[in-house]
Design a protein around this motif. Structure first.
Motif, PDB file in Angstrom:
ATOM      1  N   ALA A 284       4.314  14.233  -4.834  1.00 39.28           N
ATOM      2  CA  ALA A 284       5.479  13.650  -4.244  1.00 39.28           C
ATOM      3  C   ALA A 284       5.578  12.329  -4.420  1.00 39.28           C
ATOM      4  CB  ALA A 284       5.500  13.995  -2.733  1.00 39.28           C
ATOM      5  N   VAL A 285       6.886  11.795  -4.142  1.00 37.43           N
ATOM      6  CA  VAL A 285       7.110  10.277  -4.077  1.00 37.43           C
ATOM      7  C   VAL A 285       6.103   9.608  -3.300  1.00 37.43           C
ATOM      8  CG1 VAL A 285       8.969   8.565  -3.772  1.00 37.43           C
ATOM      9  CG2 VAL A 285       9.556  10.783  -4.771  1.00 37.43           C
ATOM     10  N   ALA A 286       5.730   8.597  -3.733  1.00 35.19           N
ATOM     11  CA  ALA A 286       4.440   7.838  -2.703  1.00 35.19           C
ATOM     12  C   ALA A 286       4.999   7.258  -1.580  1.00 35.19           C
ATOM     13  CB  ALA A 286       4.160   6.600  -3.736  1.00 35.19           C
ATOM     14  N   ARG A 287       4.404   7.483  -0.583  1.00 39.71           N
ATOM     15  CA  ARG A 287       5.028   6.997   0.625  1.00 39.71           C
ATOM     16  C   ARG A 287       4.518   5.592   1.036  1.00 39.71           C
ATOM     17  NH1 ARG A 287       4.924  12.018   5.068  1.00 39.71           N
ATOM     18  NH2 ARG A 287       6.038  10.392   6.226  1.00 39.71           N
TER      19      ARG A 287
ATOM     20  N   LEU B 286       0.967  -1.412   0.104  1.00 44.04           N
ATOM     21  CA  LEU B 286      -0.007  -0.024  -0.118  1.00 44.04           C
ATOM     22  C   LEU B 286       0.917   1.208   0.051  1.00 44.04           C
ATOM     23  CD1 LEU B 286      -2.575  -1.048   2.632  1.00 44.04           C
ATOM     24  CD2 LEU B 286      -2.854  -1.137   0.071  1.00 44.04           C
ATOM     25  N   TYR B 287       0.327   2.364  -0.592  1.00 44.10           N
ATOM     26  CA  TYR B 287       0.882   3.718  -0.642  1.00 44.10           C
ATOM     27  C   TYR B 287       0.137   4.725  -0.426  1.00 44.10           C
ATOM     28  CZ  TYR B 287       4.723   1.155  -2.787  1.00 44.10           C
ATOM     29  OH  TYR B 287       5.884   0.306  -3.221  1.00 44.10           O
ATOM     30  N   ALA B 288       0.600   5.721   0.651  1.00 39.19           N
ATOM     31  CA  ALA B 288      -0.501   6.704   0.940  1.00 39.19           C
ATOM     32  C   ALA B 288      -0.620   7.724  -0.081  1.00 39.19           C
ATOM     33  CB  ALA B 288      -0.041   7.141   2.282  1.00 39.19           C
ATOM     34  N   PRO B 289      -1.962   8.140  -0.386  1.00 36.93           N
ATOM     35  CA  PRO B 289      -2.105   9.436  -1.153  1.00 36.93           C
ATOM     36  C   PRO B 289      -1.116  10.597  -0.593  1.00 36.93           C
ATOM     37  CG  PRO B 289      -4.388   8.216  -0.241  1.00 36.93           C
ATOM     38  CD  PRO B 289      -3.208   7.642   0.481  1.00 36.93           C
ATOM     39  N   GLN B 290      -0.407  11.067  -1.717  1.00 38.17           N
ATOM     40  CA  GLN B 290       0.350  12.154  -1.447  1.00 38.17           C
ATOM     41  C   GLN B 290       0.456  12.905  -2.678  1.00 38.17           C
ATOM     42  OE1 GLN B 290       2.385  12.018   1.311  1.00 38.17           O
ATOM     43  NE2 GLN B 290       4.495  12.992   0.909  1.00 38.17           N
TER      44      GLN B 290
ATOM     45  N   LEU C  58     -16.236   8.676   0.095  1.00 39.33           N
ATOM     46  CA  LEU C  58     -15.306   9.799  -0.327  1.00 39.33           C
ATOM     47  C   LEU C  58     -14.132   9.249  -0.405  1.00 39.33           C
ATOM     48  CD1 LEU C  58     -15.774  13.101  -0.636  1.00 39.33           C
ATOM     49  CD2 LEU C  58     -14.782  13.034   1.690  1.00 39.33           C
ATOM     50  N   ILE C  59     -13.244   9.415  -1.590  1.00 34.49           N
ATOM     51  CA  ILE C  59     -11.987   8.908  -2.031  1.00 34.49           C
ATOM     52  C   ILE C  59     -11.153  10.033  -2.266  1.00 34.49           C
ATOM     53  CG2 ILE C  59     -10.600   7.347  -3.597  1.00 34.49           C
ATOM     54  CD1 ILE C  59     -13.452   6.172  -4.440  1.00 34.49           C
ATOM     55  N   PRO C  60     -10.033  10.104  -1.319  1.00 42.13           N
ATOM     56  CA  PRO C  60      -9.069  11.251  -1.566  1.00 42.13           C
ATOM     57  C   PRO C  60      -8.215  10.849  -2.859  1.00 42.13           C
ATOM     58  CG  PRO C  60      -8.500   9.893   0.244  1.00 42.13           C
ATOM     59  CD  PRO C  60      -9.649   9.489  -0.131  1.00 42.13           C
TER      60      PRO C  60
ATOM     61  N   VAL D 222     -13.566   6.302  11.692  1.00 50.65           N
ATOM     62  CA  VAL D 222     -12.269   5.987  11.032  1.00 50.65           C
ATOM     63  C   VAL D 222     -12.195   5.701   9.482  1.00 50.65           C
ATOM     64  CG1 VAL D 222     -10.012   4.480  11.484  1.00 50.65           C
ATOM     65  CG2 VAL D 222     -11.519   5.267  13.667  1.00 50.65           C
ATOM     66  N   THR D 223     -11.380   6.325   8.915  1.00 46.61           N
ATOM     67  CA  THR D 223     -11.385   6.069   7.366  1.00 46.61           C
ATOM     68  C   THR D 223     -10.018   5.739   7.028  1.00 46.61           C
ATOM     69  OG1 THR D 223     -13.107   7.838   6.929  1.00 46.61           O
ATOM     70  CG2 THR D 223     -11.840   7.071   4.920  1.00 46.61           C
ATOM     71  N   ALA D 224      -9.670   4.636   6.400  1.00 50.42           N
ATOM     72  CA  ALA D 224      -8.356   4.272   5.749  1.00 50.42           C
ATOM     73  C   ALA D 224      -8.496   4.286   4.432  1.00 50.42           C
ATOM     74  CB  ALA D 224      -8.244   2.663   6.278  1.00 50.42           C
ATOM     75  N   THR D 225      -7.537   5.085   3.915  1.00 53.96           N
ATOM     76  CA  THR D 225      -7.089   5.181   2.466  1.00 53.96           C
ATOM     77  C   THR D 225      -5.664   4.716   1.925  1.00 53.96           C
ATOM     78  OG1 THR D 225      -6.577   7.261   2.616  1.00 53.96           O
ATOM     79  CG2 THR D 225      -8.912   7.036   2.131  1.00 53.96           C
ATOM     80  N   ALA D 226      -5.778   4.347   0.708  1.00 54.18           N
ATOM     81  CA  ALA D 226      -4.495   4.005   0.031  1.00 54.18           C
ATOM     82  C   ALA D 226      -4.506   4.362  -1.506  1.00 54.18           C
ATOM     83  CB  ALA D 226      -3.789   2.728   0.239  1.00 54.18           C
ATOM     84  N   ARG D 227      -3.521   4.605  -2.235  1.00 53.28           N
ATOM     85  CA  ARG D 227      -3.443   4.936  -3.489  1.00 53.28           C
ATOM     86  C   ARG D 227      -4.122   3.655  -4.209  1.00 53.28           C
ATOM     87  NH1 ARG D 227       1.886   7.071  -6.431  1.00 53.28           N
ATOM     88  NH2 ARG D 227       1.262   8.874  -5.395  1.00 53.28           N
TER      89      ARG D 227
END
Length: 206
Positions: free
Chosen positions: A55-58, A48-52, A166-168, A102-107
């Motif tokens: 920038a380089v994916a975290r 998984l990579y966090a929305p960013q 809701l998708i960031p 609680v909302t968990a999101t990933a790219r």
């Protein structure tokens, strides 16, 4: 973020204050010594990579935590925005007793939303599984064809008509880093209708 010291007291805020006249605001802050723990994983076992933005994916996922009955000072997903460890493990500290969303999101994955109630001790949420979904990307332009500045657009989301999901997304800057050239959003669910929502730096919908 990882490594940041947890607050001793919960956060509070108020909106709509008229600074042109005398206005007294009183806050009562509760002790913030509780925590939520768990792990975020992908349904297909991928990393998984966090929305960013731009920038380089975290590595890891991002959690939005919103206490019920409070305004989302940090955005629609919650007042607290926390990055998990690269393997998805998390411990959200600095919370007071009460009910939270609680909302968990990933790219490239659809969000996972759940409710949690803290009373007198920490709460383990277990494993939060995110499902991969379709992606969308495109360019952003003003009516005259020019690029909007980074001081104009702050966030992009994809939302279902009822706002239940809701998708960031992520904003893509131009090479100079002074304008927003495009966007990308991933994690769309099959058979659902979404609309794109752009948010200005003043937290207004564009």
């Amino acid at each position: 973020e990882p490594g940041a010291p947890p607050p001793d007291w919960e956060e509070a805020g108020v909106s709509g204050v008229d600074v042109r006249s005398t206005f007294t605001v009183a806050f009562v802050l509760a002790p913030a010594r509780l925590a939520l723990t768990g792990k975020v994983v992908s349904a297909d076992g991928s990393a998984l990579y966090a929305p960013q933005d731009g920038a380089v994916a975290r590595p890891g996922a991002r959690l939005g935590v919103l206490k019920e009955g409070t305004a989302g000072l940090g955005g629609p997903l919650g007042s607290l925005s926390v990055l998990t460890a690269p393997d998805g493990a998390f411990r959200v500290t600095g919370l007071s007793a009460g009910s939270y969303r609680v909302t968990a999101t990933a790219r490239g994955h659809g969000p996972k939303v759940l409710s949690a109630r803290l009373t007198t001790g920490d709460l383990a949420l277990g494993t939060l599984t995110l499902s991969p979904g379709a992606s969308l990307s495109g360019s952003l332009r003003r009516p005259d064809g020019s690029l909007p500045g980074v001081d104009e657009v702050k966030r992009v989301y994809a939302a279902t008509p009822d706002l239940a999901e809701l998708i960031p997304g992520e904003l893509v800057p131009d090479p100079a880093g002074r304008a927003v050239a495009g966007y990308r959003v991933g994690g769309f669910g099959a058979g659902k209708t979404y609309r794109l929502v752009l948010v200005s730096v003043d937290d207004e919908l564009l």
